[in-house]
Enzyme design. Sequence first.
Site, short mmCIF file in Angstrom:
data_model
loop_
_atom_site.label_atom_id
_atom_site.label_comp_id
_atom_site.label_asym_id
_atom_site.label_seq_id
_atom_site.Cartn_x
_atom_site.Cartn_y
_atom_site.Cartn_z
N HIS A 13 23.13 -46.93 41.76
CA HIS A 13 22.42 -45.69 42.18
C HIS A 13 21.14 -46.11 42.90
O HIS A 13 20.18 -46.55 42.26
CB HIS A 13 22.08 -44.82 40.97
CG HIS A 13 21.45 -43.51 41.35
ND1 HIS A 13 21.92 -42.30 40.87
CD2 HIS A 13 20.42 -43.20 42.16
CE1 HIS A 13 21.19 -41.32 41.36
NE2 HIS A 13 20.26 -41.84 42.16
N HIS A 15 18.34 -45.32 46.37
CA HIS A 15 17.86 -44.64 47.59
C HIS A 15 17.19 -45.69 48.48
O HIS A 15 16.29 -46.40 48.00
CB HIS A 15 16.82 -43.57 47.24
CG HIS A 15 17.35 -42.51 46.34
ND1 HIS A 15 17.86 -41.32 46.80
CD2 HIS A 15 17.47 -42.47 44.98
CE1 HIS A 15 18.26 -40.58 45.77
NE2 HIS A 15 18.04 -41.26 44.65
N LYS A 99 28.30 -37.06 45.94
CA LYS A 99 27.15 -36.79 45.07
C LYS A 99 26.91 -35.29 45.01
O LYS A 99 26.77 -34.63 46.04
CB LYS A 99 25.91 -37.51 45.63
CG LYS A 99 24.61 -37.23 44.87
CD LYS A 99 24.56 -37.95 43.53
CE LYS A 99 23.36 -37.54 42.69
NZ LYS A 99 22.15 -38.29 42.97
N HIS A 136 23.81 -35.26 39.73
CA HIS A 136 22.42 -35.08 39.29
C HIS A 136 22.47 -33.95 38.27
O HIS A 136 22.60 -32.78 38.63
CB HIS A 136 21.50 -34.74 40.47
CG HIS A 136 20.07 -34.60 40.04
ND1 HIS A 136 19.09 -35.51 40.39
CD2 HIS A 136 19.44 -33.68 39.26
CE1 HIS A 136 17.94 -35.15 39.84
NE2 HIS A 136 18.13 -34.05 39.15
N HIS A 174 21.43 -41.25 36.15
CA HIS A 174 20.09 -41.36 35.54
C HIS A 174 19.93 -40.50 34.28
O HIS A 174 19.17 -39.54 34.24
CB HIS A 174 18.97 -41.06 36.53
CG HIS A 174 19.23 -39.90 37.49
ND1 HIS A 174 19.59 -38.65 37.08
CD2 HIS A 174 19.20 -39.85 38.83
CE1 HIS A 174 19.75 -37.88 38.14
NE2 HIS A 174 19.53 -38.58 39.21
N ASP A 247 18.10 -45.98 40.58
CA ASP A 247 17.49 -44.79 41.18
C ASP A 247 16.16 -45.15 41.84
O ASP A 247 15.27 -44.30 41.94
CB ASP A 247 17.29 -43.68 40.14
CG ASP A 247 17.09 -42.31 40.81
OD1 ASP A 247 17.41 -42.18 42.00
OD2 ASP A 247 16.61 -41.39 40.13
O1 DOR Z 1 12.95 -38.97 41.22
C1 DOR Z 1 13.86 -38.79 42.00
N1 DOR Z 1 13.77 -39.18 43.29
N2 DOR Z 1 14.96 -38.17 41.57
C2 DOR Z 1 15.95 -37.82 42.42
O2 DOR Z 1 16.89 -37.24 41.99
C3 DOR Z 1 15.81 -38.07 43.87
C4 DOR Z 1 14.90 -39.17 44.15
C5 DOR Z 1 14.48 -39.25 45.60
O3 DOR Z 1 15.35 -39.15 46.48
O4 DOR Z 1 13.31 -39.44 45.85
ZN ZN Z 2 18.63 -40.72 42.76
#
Ligand code: DOR
Ligand code: ZN
Length: 343
Positions: A13, A15, A99, A136, A174, A247
């Site tokens: 997971h 980003h 997702k 999520h 998460h 995450d």
């Molecule tokens: O804290 C988070 N940041 N939770 C999420 O679900 C998305 C993520 C983000 O893309 O910044």
């Molecule tokens: Zn995430």
Amino acid sequence: MDKLTLIRPDDWHLHVRNGEILRSVIAHTAKQFSRAIIMPNLKPPISIVKQALIYRQEIIQALPVESTFSPLMTLYLTGSTTKDEVKKSAESEHIHAFKLYPAGATTNSDSGVNNIKSIYPVLEAMEQVDIPLLIHGEVTDNNCDIFDREKVFVESSLSNIVKNFPNLRIVVEHLTTKEAVDFVISSSNKVAATITPQHLLFNRNAILAGGIRPHLYCLPILKREYHRQSLIKAATSGNPKFFLGTDSAPHLTGAKENSCGCAGCYSAYAALELYAEAFEQENALDKLEGFASFFGADFYQLPRNTQTITLKKQPWTVPDSYQIGNETITPLKAGEDLHWKFI
Ligand code: DOR
Ligand code: ZN
């Protein structure tokens, strides 16, 4: 024990954004991990195969030249996702999951799903082609206390999805609560979960320790200590339903140190060191390899990695920030000491 050698792990997971942030952060993940499940919550979201393949190329171009890191792409479910797109995704070797963001639940989730029942036909198509659904798991009702949103989602939505699609592989992303951990344990082996380093290392007091700590604000938000204990127990149990998903969610420092700060912790710079810290506190370093390197690959039906990586017991201080062009990103645990170092 002053050295820890593991089969090279994967991050299930992650980003990485796009453009300049992507180019600045991707080397951190590529150094430690062989593969990562890439979140599709860009602006606009990555919701069709064609976009995901272009995004994949952008990620590959941002990698250090010698890197063999492989981005595993996902598609963002919207109210307009078609069964045909599900079919296309199953035919692409590069798309590994869809997702589900409940609309409004988190960063760039406005294009998410308002009414989960309305996408049941699409979930049925996913079940048929056996592509995983990543969730999520928070309700978006503003009347629901923010600390209860995961628990209520498990009761009101997740249990129905699991009941209606018993053969759909689901990753509850998460995890933050005991209720969610218990739900995953009591479900079939089609249901698994990721756990982040921040939810293993901190409880909700840390967000307000002596003042407001924006770099510990993420969604789902950190919970009470007994929830953290339950996550630690799950992650170190050796149960293959629980695996590593950082995450890691980079935001510029100014976007977090703000009157309305963004949610997300940047952990990719030392992901394994952070997990090692949590596992060591529990005297469970022997359980790290399954969690980090085996269980996710097995769930996603991908081969396990074969190369190894090593962490050394060596205290070091986390930088206050990482440079992104003229701006910075503030990492999780900035300025604090970590006890393990990836070598
Ligand atoms: O804290 C988070 N940041 N939770 C999420 O679900 C998305 C993520 C983000 O893309 O910044
Ligand atoms: Zn995430």
